[in-house]
Structure formats: C-alpha cells, structure tokens
Design a protein around this motif. Structure first.
Motif, mmCIF file in Angstrom:
data_model
loop_
_atom_site.group_PDB
_atom_site.id
_atom_site.type_symbol
_atom_site.label_atom_id
_atom_site.label_comp_id
_atom_site.label_asym_id
_atom_site.label_seq_id
_atom_site.Cartn_x
_atom_site.Cartn_y
_atom_site.Cartn_z
ATOM 1 N N GLY A 105 -3.409 0.538 5.661
ATOM 2 C CA GLY A 105 -2.974 1.210 4.434
ATOM 3 C C GLY A 105 -1.580 1.792 4.567
ATOM 4 N N TRP A 106 -1.317 2.376 5.733
ATOM 5 C CA TRP A 106 0.039 2.889 5.970
ATOM 6 C C TRP A 106 1.068 1.771 5.846
ATOM 7 C CZ3 TRP A 106 2.432 7.523 6.873
ATOM 8 C CH2 TRP A 106 1.616 8.639 7.051
ATOM 9 N N VAL A 108 2.591 5.410 -2.745
ATOM 10 C CA VAL A 108 1.329 6.142 -2.578
ATOM 11 C C VAL A 108 0.261 5.627 -3.532
ATOM 12 C CG1 VAL A 108 0.246 8.403 -2.747
ATOM 13 C CG2 VAL A 108 2.476 8.182 -1.674
ATOM 14 N N VAL A 109 0.669 5.328 -4.787
ATOM 15 C CA VAL A 109 -0.301 4.821 -5.767
ATOM 16 C C VAL A 109 -0.844 3.468 -5.329
ATOM 17 C CG1 VAL A 109 -0.520 3.945 -8.110
ATOM 18 C CG2 VAL A 109 0.561 6.150 -7.703
ATOM 19 N N ALA A 162 -5.305 0.399 -3.508
ATOM 20 C CA ALA A 162 -5.765 -0.611 -2.560
ATOM 21 C C ALA A 162 -6.990 -0.147 -1.781
ATOM 22 C CB ALA A 162 -4.643 -0.972 -1.595
ATOM 23 N N THR A 163 -7.119 1.145 -1.563
ATOM 24 C CA THR A 163 -8.235 1.654 -0.750
ATOM 25 C C THR A 163 -9.327 2.305 -1.595
ATOM 26 O OG1 THR A 163 -7.053 3.760 -0.468
ATOM 27 C CG2 THR A 163 -6.749 2.073 1.236
ATOM 28 N N GLY A 191 -12.698 -6.230 3.353
ATOM 29 C CA GLY A 191 -12.317 -6.765 2.051
ATOM 30 C C GLY A 191 -11.233 -5.971 1.390
ATOM 31 N N ARG A 192 -11.072 -4.709 1.780
ATOM 32 C CA ARG A 192 -9.971 -3.912 1.238
ATOM 33 C C ARG A 192 -8.637 -4.354 1.825
ATOM 34 N NH1 ARG A 192 -12.642 1.997 1.946
ATOM 35 N NH2 ARG A 192 -13.439 0.997 3.815
ATOM 36 N N SER A 193 -8.664 -5.124 2.897
ATOM 37 C CA SER A 193 -7.456 -5.752 3.428
ATOM 38 C C SER A 193 -7.507 -7.237 3.117
ATOM 39 C CB SER A 193 -7.362 -5.521 4.943
ATOM 40 O OG SER A 193 -7.312 -4.155 5.234
#
Length: 910
Positions: A142-143, A192-193, A198-199, A269-271
């Motif tokens: 995420g970063w 940030v949004v 995404a997460t 799946g979030r990636s």
C-alpha cells in the motif's frame, strides 16, 4: 480549502449506532448541499450567497464533530472532524480578512488553516487505510502504491502549476511557497485516497465517500488555479469545497465494515490486477508529460527524469512484492498438499477418486493400505471388491445408486470376509464428475468393524444379565411375545415358569455378596442344564428366574414337568467358595395363547409365584383368575388406604377390660376401625397388613397412639372415681422394629398428659421373633419410659417360655382360641391352667380374651385369672358409649359392667 478525513475503526466495546442513522446523515448532507448550491445560483448578491455558504459549512462542522463523538466511531474520525473544522475556520478567517479588514494580497492567515486542514485530513485518511486484517507485506504494498501515485501526481502538478508559481517573479517568496503547497497537498491527498480505496474492505463505503469529497476539493483547487482571483464566497467554484466538506462530515457517520480475519502473509486480492494497473499507468505519466511539454514548446527537464527513475524503482519493488507473494502462495499450497497427504497416510480412512468406469483416477495407495495389499493390485474398484471378499452384487448396486444420486452423498456399509475374518467397511460416495476440480467419483472407505462389534456387544449387554449371561427381562418379554405369536399361527401354548430362591438373603447376609453372586451363577447354570435347548432361561432380577416353555398342546404338562425338574436340580447342595449351600425355591406357572400379551402372561406367573411363596418352601402354584382378582383387590385397597388418615376415615373403638373378681372396668383396649367411602367397612385383618406393606403403618400407628392417649387422659380427668384407668394399644411387628416408635409414644404421652403406667402396649409373639434383637432393644427402651407391656396371643405360635425369658413383659394374655375350648360343665383345660399358673409364678398379670359365656368367666375366676375381656362383658364401643359405661359404673359402684350383644368384632393388631 481542505477535505476532511474519514472515520477510523470502531471503538471496542462501544454501543453501536442504529443502522438507519448514517443513511439519515448522508441524506441530510445531500439536502444541505442542494440548498447551498441553489443558494449560490439563485440568491442575489454576494453577501447572501456567502452567508449561505458559511452556514452550510458550519453545519458540516457540527455534523463532523457529532459523528466523531459517537460510541461506535473510529478514532480517525476525530482527525476528519478536525480537518473539516480547520477548513471552515480558514473560510471564516479569509472572509474576515478580505471583507471586514479590507486586506489585499495573495497570502493571508487563512492559508495556514487551509494547509493545516490538508495535513490533518491526510493523516486521518492514512490511518483509515491501515486495517486490522492487513499483513506487513500488504501494508508495504500500500505504501508503494501511494508513493507511486504521489510521484505521478506531483509531476503533473509541477508541470501544470508548481513550476510556473515557483518561477513567477511577481510574487513574493512567501506567496510562491504557499501557492505551490496547494497543488502539492492535492497530490498528497490523491495518493492517500488511492491507498484508502485500494485497501478498503468489502462493504465499507467510507473510502468511496472520502474519495468523492477529495475529488470535489480537487476540482475547486484546480479551477481556482486557473482563475485570476476570487473576491468572496458564492461562486460555482466554491461549490466543490462546500460539497466536499459535507461529504467529509458524512464520513464520520458511515459505519465501518467488519474487520477481515488475520492475514496469512499472502496477497489476497487487494494487490490484484487493478492496483498493478495503477502502478503501470504511473510509468506512462513521465513520458506523457514530456510529450505534452515538447508539443507546447517546453521541456519537462529534470523533473520528468527524476520521476521516471523513482517510478521505475517503485514499480520494480511492487513487482518484487508480487513475486514474493506468489512464492509464498505456492509454498502455502505445497505445505497444505503435504499436510493433507500426511494426514491421509496416517489416517485409518481411505479416500480415492474413480471414474464412472470404476478406474482409479487418484493414487489407490490409501485403499490398498486399508485392505492390506500392494497398490499395484488395485486397478479398478472391482479389484478392491474381489480382494475384500465383499458381495459384488451389493457393491454394484451401491455404485449405481451413487450414479443415480446426481451429486448427492450416498452412505452405506459392506460386509467383507478375508482370511476367515469378517470386517465391516463404511462407504461414503459422491459423484463429482461435473466438478471442474475433481472430475470423478469420490470414494471414502472406513473400517467400522470395531464399531459394529461394540454395537453388537452393547445390544447383547442390553438384553442379557451381566452376572449370569442369561436373558434379562427385556429379552425374555420379547421371546414370550414371539412364542405367543407362534401359538396363533401353529397352535400350542406358551408357558412361563417363574422361580424364586428361598433363603438367598440369608446367604448374602452371612457369607457375603460375592458368595451370593457365585450362587446365582451356579443356579443359572443348573437351570440352563435342566431345560430343553429351545427353552429360554432368564434372570428377571435379584434371585428371581424365569423359563419360557413352548408346548404343543393346550395343557400344562410340559410346564409342570419343567417346574418339577427345576426344583429337583436346585435341591442338590451347591459348592460355593468352599462352602456347601443348599437352597430351595418357590415356582409359579402361567400358560397362555396368542389372546394374551407377553407382559400379562409374565405378570400371571408372578402372581402364581407369590401364592407359592405363601405356601412355604418348595411350593408350586399354577395361575388361576382368582389370583389376579385378589391382586387387583389388594392394589385397590392400598390405593384407597393412601390418604385415608388425612381424609379422617379412621376411628377408634374401645373394648372394656374387667376384673374377674368384681367385674369392674379397669381399662380399655383401643381397636382401630376403617370405613372407606368406596370399599365400605374394612376389617383390620385386611388393611393392617396392607398398611405395613405400603409403609403406612408408622403414620397410622402414631395417630392411634395419640388418639388413644388423649381419650384415656380425658377419661381419667373426668372420672376420677374410675381409679387408675388403663388404655391398651396394639403394636405391629413393623412398628416394633421402627426407629421412631419410642419417640412417638413419648410425644403422645407428653401431649396428652397420660401417665406412662396407664399405657399398655400389646405385642404378639410373631412380632417378637421376626427380628429378636431389634424387638428386645425396643422393649427395653419402652420399659424405660414406664409404659406397661403385654404379650398377646400367648401360646399360639413359637416357644413361649423362651420368649418370656428373653422379653420382659407385664401382662400375659390368653388367646381366645384357648378360651373357646372351655365348654359348659367341663373343667378348665390344662393349657389354660398352666398359663395362669405360669403368669402367677412369674408375677405377671394374666388377662383372658374372647370370653363369651358366663361359665368361662367362672372357671377363669376360680383358676385365679386376674382380668378378662370379651362379648360377655361388652363389645367394642364407640367413645360416647364407652364413657357411658364409666358413668354408669360411677353411679352404681356395686354394679357389674353391662353386657351388650352384637356381631363379633375383629380385633385390630394396630
């Protein structure tokens, strides 16, 4: 202006907000946005539009603060509310600075609040992006996604605004820095949004609402950059800030989604492809900016190069994370496969997959291990059926049932026989041929032999006696029922022969229960050996056995022969633990056909057995209908007897005791009478034994004692001239050996005030010899109270002289059977004279009962008998009539007691 961060995770342990409230808040936010937009479009004048704008923003702040203070609000909502409040404060300061103070210039104090709102909102949105269900790898991904978007957005902002602002010499350094920070802050919010969206968890609307809010602010910021200036609120440009503030306020009211389970370290799946597409799309931004700048006659310069390098490094890191995640996923899959394989290898079950032609699609090794053969011996299911020794027809039918079930699980069992050993296999099959992952029929085989053996053992245990191995009552009843059914189809009769051992309790008490168990085991063996092979022998309980005898005819010959044979084998001594034990038995016989039930036939045999017990040792009785009638009468009597005392159905009558010398009344014997509303008058010879058997005699006896003592005490007080009047009460064998008799008598004497010497307790010889030790202890305790004791029915049963030596009594009663032999004109019988002389020798009072003729009274008086009672003097009297005798005797001191006539009463042992 700055957007407001969304609400954070729900506070643990807080009370939940009603699910309808967030929807109402969102609806209110929409309504306020509509009012603000319409106000800016329709209201005349800048002042009216500005007032509408500030009012709506103030309401947005109020909503945000209220939402962040809810019980189930997440901690990050406080940052969201603070960001909305800072943005609103900046709006207010800007208005005061430019309108009221008339200040001019690009930068003002409001910029500090607006820029602070960007930072606070970014922090809040970043906290929302860190969920409880994300692993460290997912957080790092995420970063990277956020930094990729930030670099791309900063490059675009640099080319569109920041570069020109920084190089604008008409602005002061402070103005250039402040104006350059706005697009940079917008780029940070965009990053940030993107990270937040995404997460986001499935069902969580907070990231979407926050994204729309930030988009509204970004729209107004971009438009503001393209305008030359702004003199106040109320334009359509400001509607983006207005709508964004309201949406950010609504974020604080959106309920969070349920946290995801703990991460396994594998990207879930979030990636996925969407996030990878964002990273790859960011790589296109630098060359695109370079192309646009070149077409405009400018050069992207160093910024494009630096951003390209940064994006390449970040995308490479993101791809490395994907590869590591894929490697972990493959390792996890391999680990789970190995785990499943090891479980299958060490499991007692076998799971294989076959096709519809019954060929193995998976490794047959588990099934081969279960059957004890090499895997190479199994090519098809037919091989397994053949090796196991199962029925091929049953196995084929089971397989066809699975094919017809259409994907439904089918369970069954197959019995196999291999190497002389029977085994049971539990089969569970399901047709998953249409399943893309299986593409076959799943066969699950379990060896259930141990379970079936345990079930058979459990059934045997539930139907057989654990000590002797004979059938128990349940199995015996079933066998009798089957025999009765056979008599309907084929004729003949079924007979039940019940056997009850005599003296078994004495064996247990003297030799111990272990010896008693051995005796029962030996008796069971003898009974089995004494009957035919097709007869059923059962132990019904305790020392009671039963035999089912099926007879070809209608008579009882075979059953009687069996009963005699059983008695004969039981009379032989039995060697138990080095001790020779001889037992006898009572036998009952009942014969029936299909018109009776098994339970009633066994019950009839029990009734016959009870009759045989009453006949003495070694008795045999056949059932007759009168036994059932007597048993039903006994049950009815017991049922009516229960509660009779509470219903007041008992009463006492009193028979006078007179001295033979002057025929004056010196006492009474209290006799119990019962008049049942349903059965009518019932004699004591019937209801007293029934009360003893039902355990009611103690309660009834206590009432008799209280009533008799109370009556006698009242008479002694009312008729002092009657002298030391006594009252006699009969005590049964059950009362004599009970622990509460002494206390009952003590209470009766204390409550009534009757002197202890005025109470005479009459006991029979039978009651004394039933339990001599307890009887002797009870008599000793009773004499300690001071009451007098009378030995009733003397000479009718056991060795009376021995009883007189063992038990100390005060009164000796001559039984009526001896008195009745004293005929007119004859001398006193020797047994009566001997009894009187014995009483005189021992210093006892002698009382004769059943005196009905004057010559009997004369002979007894001449023989120096002290007192008597009987119909010659008075029959048993009701209480008023008995008291009338005392009154008449007091009025005529020299008169003898009157002699009323009437039916001969039955005396009460109670």
């Amino acid at each position: 202006m700055s957007p407001t961060p969304r609400a954070a995770d729900r506070t643990v342990g807080s009370s939940p907000t009603p699910p309808g409230r967030p929807r109402a808040v969102l609806g209110a936010a929409g309504a306020l946005a509509a009012v603000g937009l319409l106000g800016q479009a329709l209201l005349p004048g800048t002042v009216a539009r500005t007032s509408t704008y500030l009012a709506v923003v103030a309401l947005a702040v109020a909503l945000a603060v209220a939402g962040s203070r809810r019980g189930d609000a997440r901690p990050a909502t406080r940052l969201v509310a603070l960001g909305v409040a800072l943005s609103a404060a900046g709006d207010l300061v800007w208005q005061l600075h430019h309108s009221l103070a008339g200040a001019t210039g690009v930068t003002c104090p409001a910029d500090v609040l607006w820029l602070a709102s960007y930072g606070v909102l970014a922090a809040g949105l970043w906290r929302l992006a860190h969920g409880e269900g994300t692993s460290r790898a997912q957080q790092l991904a995420g970063w990277i996604d956020a930094v990729v978007v930030l670099v791309a957005a900063l490059l675009v902002a640099w080319q569109l605004s920041i570069s020109a602002t920084v190089q604008d010499g008409s602005l002061s350094v402070l103005d250039r820095v402040v104006q350059a920070l706005y697009p940079a802050a917008d780029a940070a919010l965009i990053a940030v949004v993107v990270r937040l969206v995404a997460t986001r968890r499935r069902g969580d609307r907070t990231p979407l609402v926050a994204a729309v809010a930030c988009a509204c602010w970004l729209y107004s910021d971009v438009v503001l950059l393209l305008q030359s200036g702004n003199d106040g609120f109320g334009s359509w440009t400001d509607s983006g800030w207005l709508l964004g503030s309201l949406l950010l306020a609504a974020v604080t009211w959106v309920r969070p989604a349920v946290p995801a389970p703990a991460a396994t370290g594998v990207d879930d799946g979030r990636s996925g492809l969407g996030r990878l597409a964002v990273c790859l799309a960011a790589l296109v931004v630098p060359p695109s900016v370079d192309v646009v700048s070149h077409l405009g006659g400018r050069s992207a310069g160093l910024a494009a190069f630096v951003s390209t390098v940064l994006l390449a490094v970040l995308v490479f890191a993101r791809a490395a994370l994907l590869l590591r995640s894929e490697a972990r996923a493959r390792a996890l899959v391999r680990s789970r496969e190995q785990y499943a394989a090891k479980l299958a290898a060490w499991s007692a079950d076998a799971v294989v997959v076959v096709d519809r032609e019954r060929r193995f699609l998976s490794d047959p090794a588990p099934l081969a291990a279960l059957l004890g053969v090499e895997p190479s011996a199994l090519v098809t299911v037919h091989d397994a059926v053949r090796i196991a020794g199962a029925d091929p027809g049953r196995a084929d039918a089971f397989f066809q049932q699975v094919l017809a079930a259409g994907g439904t699980v089918v369970d069954g069992e197959l019995v196999t026989r291999r190497r002389g050993e029977d085994r049971w296999l539990g089969i569970r099959m399901v047709d998953l041929t249409d399943d893309g992952d299986v593409r076959g029929i799943v066969l699950h085989v379990t060896d259930v032999t141990s379970r079936r053996s345990a079930e058979r053992m459990l059934v045997h245990t539930s139907l057989h006696d654990g000590l002797t191995g004979l059938a128990n009552r349940t199995l015996f009843t079933d066998r009798v029922g089957q025999a009765l059914l056979r008599t309907v189809r084929g004729g003949g009769t079924a007979a039940v022969v019940t056997v009850d051992l005599d003296g078994f309790k004495a064996v247990n008490d003297t030799l111990g229960h272990d010896v008693g168990d051995q005796l029962l085991f030996e008796v069971a063996g003898r009974l089995r050996a004494a009957v035919r092979a097709d007869d059923t022998v059962a132990r019904l309980g305790g020392d009671e056995f039963a035999v089912l005898v099926e007879q070809p005819g209608d008579g009882e010959a075979q059953a009687v022969t069996t009963a005699e044979r059983l008695l004969e084998v039981l009379t032989r001594p039995i060697q138990v633990d080095g001790t020779s034990v001889t037992v006898t038995a009572a036998v009952g016989i009942a014969v029936g056909r299909g018109d009776v039930t098994a339970g009633s036939l066994i019950a009839d045999a029990d009734l016959a057995l009870q009759a045989a017990r009453s006949d003495g040792r070694g008795g045999v009785r056949r059932y007759d209908p009168g036994m059932r009638a007597a048993a039903e009468a006994a049950r009815e009597l017991e049922q009516e007897l229960r509660g009779a005392l509470e219903r007041g159905e008992f009463r006492l009558v009193y028979q006078p005791v007179v001295t033979l010398a002057d025929r004056r009344v010196t006492g009474f014997e209290a006799l119990l009478r019962w008049a049942s509303p349903r059965l009518g008058p019932v004699g004591p010879d019937r209801f007293v034994p029934a009360a003893e058997a039902a355990g009611l005699i103690g309660e009834i006896g206590a009432w008799v004692l209280r009533e008799a003592c109370t009556t006698a005490a009242a008479w002694r007080r009312a008729h002092p001239r009657a002298g030391d009047l006594t009252i006699a009460v009969n005590v049964s064998a059950a009362q004599l050996t009970s622990a509460g008799l002494v206390d009952q008598i003590a209470v009766a004497l204390a409550e009534s005030g009757l002197p202890a010497g005025a109470l005479v307790l009459e006991v029979t010889e039978t009651a004394l010899v039933r339990d001599p030790e307890h009887a002797a202890a009870s008599l000793t305790a009773l004499r300690a109270l001071g009451v007098r004791l009378a030995l009733d029915d003397f000479g009718t049963g056991y060795s009376s002289l021995a009883h007189l030596r063992q038990f100390t009594v005060d009164v000796l009663k001559i039984d009526r059977s001896f008195v009745s032999t004293m005929a007119e004109g004859e001398v006193m019988p020797a047994i009566v004279r001997g009894t009187i002389d014995l009483g005189r020798t021992l210093g006892l009072e002698v009382l004769a009962e059943g005196v009905e003729h004057d010559h009997q009274a004369r002979l007894l008086a001449e023989g120096r008998c002290d007192s008597a009672q009987g119909y010659l003097f008075a029959r048993p009297l009701e209480r008023p009539d008995a008291e009338a005798v005392l009154l008449e005797q007091a009025a005529c001191p020299g008169a003898a007691v009157p002699s009323p006539r009437g039916p001969r009463p039955v005396r009460s042992p109670a």
